[in-house]
Each structure stands twice: as structure tokens, then as C-alpha cells.
Design a protein around this motif. Structure first.
Motif, PDB file in Angstrom:
ATOM      1  N   ILE A 112      -4.575  -2.358  12.662  1.00 21.84           N
ATOM      2  CA  ILE A 112      -5.957  -1.914  12.865  1.00 21.84           C
ATOM      3  C   ILE A 112      -6.692  -2.893  13.783  1.00 21.84           C
ATOM      4  CG2 ILE A 112      -8.194  -1.565  11.733  1.00 21.84           C
ATOM      5  CD1 ILE A 112      -6.539  -0.545   9.270  1.00 21.84           C
ATOM      6  N   GLU A 129       0.208  -4.601   3.273  1.00 24.18           N
ATOM      7  CA  GLU A 129      -1.215  -4.501   3.602  1.00 24.18           C
ATOM      8  C   GLU A 129      -1.585  -5.342   4.825  1.00 24.18           C
ATOM      9  OE1 GLU A 129      -5.369  -4.648   1.172  1.00 24.18           O
ATOM     10  OE2 GLU A 129      -4.008  -6.335   0.870  1.00 24.18           O
ATOM     11  N   LEU A 148       0.841  -1.191   0.000  1.00 26.80           N
ATOM     12  CA  LEU A 148       0.000   0.000   0.000  1.00 26.80           C
ATOM     13  C   LEU A 148       0.876   1.242   0.000  1.00 26.80           C
ATOM     14  CD1 LEU A 148      -2.594  -0.957   2.764  1.00 26.80           C
ATOM     15  CD2 LEU A 148      -2.813  -1.271   0.298  1.00 26.80           C
ATOM     16  N   GLN A 201      -2.973   5.311   0.454  1.00 27.50           N
ATOM     17  CA  GLN A 201      -3.837   4.182   0.803  1.00 27.50           C
ATOM     18  C   GLN A 201      -3.768   3.899   2.305  1.00 27.50           C
ATOM     19  OE1 GLN A 201      -1.749   1.791  -2.203  1.00 27.50           O
ATOM     20  NE2 GLN A 201      -3.785   1.089  -2.858  1.00 27.50           N
ATOM     21  N   VAL A 202      -2.573   3.969   2.881  1.00 24.43           N
ATOM     22  CA  VAL A 202      -2.410   3.749   4.328  1.00 24.43           C
ATOM     23  C   VAL A 202      -3.178   4.815   5.099  1.00 24.43           C
ATOM     24  CG1 VAL A 202      -0.744   3.737   6.227  1.00 24.43           C
ATOM     25  CG2 VAL A 202      -0.198   2.576   4.086  1.00 24.43           C
ATOM     26  N   GLU A 249      -6.870   4.012   4.894  1.00 24.62           N
ATOM     27  CA  GLU A 249      -7.234   2.833   5.693  1.00 24.62           C
ATOM     28  C   GLU A 249      -7.247   3.138   7.192  1.00 24.62           C
ATOM     29  OE1 GLU A 249      -8.046  -0.484   4.917  1.00 24.62           O
ATOM     30  OE2 GLU A 249      -8.269   0.239   2.878  1.00 24.62           O
ATOM     31  N   THR A 250      -6.291   3.957   7.651  1.00 26.64           N
ATOM     32  CA  THR A 250      -6.116   4.177   9.090  1.00 26.64           C
ATOM     33  C   THR A 250      -6.733   5.465   9.604  1.00 26.64           C
ATOM     34  OG1 THR A 250      -4.002   5.304   8.791  1.00 26.64           O
ATOM     35  CG2 THR A 250      -3.942   2.898   9.082  1.00 26.64           C
ATOM     36  N   ILE A 293      -0.696  -3.636   8.052  1.00 27.99           N
ATOM     37  CA  ILE A 293      -1.597  -2.524   8.362  1.00 27.99           C
ATOM     38  C   ILE A 293      -2.916  -3.065   8.920  1.00 27.99           C
ATOM     39  CG2 ILE A 293      -2.882  -0.563   7.393  1.00 27.99           C
ATOM     40  CD1 ILE A 293       0.230  -0.207   7.566  1.00 27.99           C
ATOM     41  N   LYS A 294      -3.429  -4.119   8.322  1.00 28.71           N
ATOM     42  CA  LYS A 294      -4.671  -4.730   8.812  1.00 28.71           C
ATOM     43  C   LYS A 294      -4.492  -5.281  10.227  1.00 28.71           C
ATOM     44  CE  LYS A 294      -6.684  -5.797   4.334  1.00 28.71           C
ATOM     45  NZ  LYS A 294      -7.905  -5.030   4.396  1.00 28.71           N
TER      46      LYS A 294
END
Length: 64
Positions: free
Chosen positions: A52, A45, A5, A9-10, A13-14, A48-49
């Protein structure tokens, strides 16, 4: 297959700002970027998931 990402995009997403993404990453509180070239980085990715998901767990346990 891993997906990378880019910063925009990061951030999407966050919900974090550019400077906060880099500050957290520098402090070891956010996944480190992968250097793609001299001037280009991306984040994995799945990392990052996971970050989260951990924030949600922390909230549910009253840690955040």
C-alpha cells in the motif's frame, strides 16, 4: 511480532477483489500468501502495508 491477515481482511485493507488479489499475487505484483493448511492461506500484514505504501509513493511520483 508478525500478524497474518485472511483474505477478507486483505480485501478490506486494499479495496481489491478476491480474484484480483490472487491474479496480482500470481504475477508477482502483490505479496504471496502463506499457506496455513491444505485449504487456508493468509498474508503477512507488514507486506500488505508495504505494498500500500509503495502504491502511494508511485502515485506521488506520477508512476500510477
Amino acid at each position: 511480532m508478525q500478524k497474518l491477515l485472511r483474505l477478507k481482511q486483505v480485501m478490506a485493507e486494499t479495496g481489491l477483489s478476491r480474484s484480483y488479489v490472487y491474479a496480482l499475487s500470481k504475477d508477482g505484483k502483490f505479496p504471496k500468501p502463506v499457506k496455513l493448511s491444505e485449504k487456508s492461506v493468509a498474508w503477512i500484514e507488514s507486506e500488505i502495508k508495504e505494498w500500500i505504501d509503495q502504491k502511494i509513493i508511485d502515485r506521488n511520483q506520477g508512476l500510477a
